[in-house]
Design a protein around this motif. Structure first.
Motif, short mmCIF file in Angstrom:
data_model
loop_
_atom_site.label_atom_id
_atom_site.label_comp_id
_atom_site.label_asym_id
_atom_site.label_seq_id
_atom_site.Cartn_x
_atom_site.Cartn_y
_atom_site.Cartn_z
N PRO A 7 0.83 -1.20 0.00
CA PRO A 7 0.00 0.00 0.00
C PRO A 7 0.87 1.25 0.00
N LEU A 8 0.33 2.33 -0.57
CA LEU A 8 1.12 3.56 -0.71
C LEU A 8 1.57 4.12 0.63
N HIS A 9 0.71 4.02 1.66
CA HIS A 9 1.11 4.60 2.95
C HIS A 9 2.27 3.82 3.57
N LEU A 10 2.37 2.51 3.28
CA LEU A 10 3.50 1.74 3.77
C LEU A 10 4.78 2.07 3.00
N GLN A 11 4.63 2.31 1.70
CA GLN A 11 5.79 2.74 0.91
C GLN A 11 6.30 4.09 1.41
N ALA A 12 5.37 5.00 1.70
CA ALA A 12 5.75 6.31 2.22
C ALA A 12 6.43 6.18 3.58
N GLU A 13 5.90 5.29 4.41
CA GLU A 13 6.49 5.06 5.75
C GLU A 13 7.92 4.58 5.63
N GLU A 14 8.16 3.63 4.72
CA GLU A 14 9.52 3.12 4.53
C GLU A 14 10.46 4.22 4.04
N TYR A 15 9.96 5.06 3.15
CA TYR A 15 10.79 6.16 2.63
C TYR A 15 11.17 7.12 3.76
N ILE A 16 10.18 7.47 4.60
CA ILE A 16 10.45 8.43 5.68
C ILE A 16 11.39 7.82 6.71
N ARG A 17 11.25 6.52 6.98
CA ARG A 17 12.17 5.87 7.93
C ARG A 17 13.62 6.00 7.45
N LYS A 18 13.83 5.87 6.15
CA LYS A 18 15.18 6.04 5.61
C LYS A 18 15.61 7.51 5.68
N LEU A 19 14.66 8.39 5.41
CA LEU A 19 14.96 9.82 5.40
C LEU A 19 15.44 10.30 6.76
N ILE A 20 14.78 9.85 7.82
CA ILE A 20 15.10 10.37 9.15
C ILE A 20 16.40 9.79 9.71
N GLN A 21 17.01 8.86 8.99
CA GLN A 21 18.32 8.37 9.40
C GLN A 21 19.44 9.28 8.92
#
Length: 240
Positions: A7-21
């Motif tokens: 789902p798109l919200h899970l893809q977005a979540e994964e992207y943000i998790r990488k971003l905040i590192q």
């Protein structure tokens, strides 16, 4: 059959998790605005908010109205079993700790400390006391006061910048084993606020530790005053 896309919200979540590192976001830079981030990911703002809300609930992000969203400061996570010293807790979390203040002195006891060390009579010796303000490079988040059993002979000229229990083990053959803890909360007040660079009305968590060695002899009476946002106490309980 091809696997279904996430789902798109899970893809977005994964992207943000990488971003905040990324270092810049860990150091306090605000995340991109929601409208910009949604356009970048080709999703709606509602879908993006689902991802951000999940990370806020996990304590990874902090959203402030009128300001934006940023990475939450990492908090100390402690638990009931297999207790660790503060230095060990920080090392496990990958945090480099600074001493903002370190003072050693001798003081008389109050009744609670006297009872803990099982000292009798009015002529009991003064106790060695160590005070430390500790935290990461730009965030002093805990003020410790440690009282040591005077009968153990710990000297004031030791190098207290070393990990405490390592020093006690190597220099005094004192092997700490048991920690009994009490957790409470209150407003900071003037003295603690000055130590932690916060407001007098900000909340703090108070963590008392009663430390015993492997012979059940009391070693240290420790009080830690933590910024509330920087300390989490984790409890696991199994139902019979």
């Amino acid at each position: 059959m091809a696997a279904a896309k996430k789902p798109l919200h899970l893809q977005a979540e994964e992207y943000i998790r990488k971003l905040i590192q990324e270092k810049k976001y860990k150091e306090g830079k605000l995340l991109p605005k929601e409208v910009d981030l949604a356009q970048q990911l080709h999703i709606s703002r509602n879908t993006l908010r689902l991802a951000i809300n999940k990370l806020v609930m996990e304590g990874l992000l902090v959203r402030k109205k009128g300001i934006g969203t940023k990475v939450a400061r990492q908090s100390v996570v402690s638990g009931l079993q297999n207790w660790l010293s503060f230095s060990q807790e920080m090392k496990r979390m990958g945090l480099e700790i600074c001493n903002f203040e370190l003072h050693v002195s001798y003081r008389t006891f109050d009744n609670e400390i006297r009872e803990f060390f099982n000292l009798k009579g009015d002529s009991a010796p003064k106790t060695l006391v160590m005070e430390r303000v500790r935290g990461t490079e730009d965030n002093p988040f805990v003020y410790f006061i440690s009282y040591f059993n005077p009968e153990l002979g710990i000297r004031s000229d030791e190098d207290f910048t070393r990990p405490l229990y390592e020093m006690l083990d190597k220099e005094y053959d004192i092997h700490v084993k048991t920690s009994i803890e009490e957790i409470s909360a209150r407003l900071a007040g003037r003295d603690i606020a000055e130590k932690l660079d916060i407001s007098e009305n900000d909340p703090i968590l108070i963590r008392k530790r009663f430390i015993y060695d492997d012979n059940k002899i009391p070693v240290e009476y420790n009080i830690g005053y933590y910024k509330a946002e920087c300390f989490t106490y984790k409890i696991q309980a199994d139902r019979n």
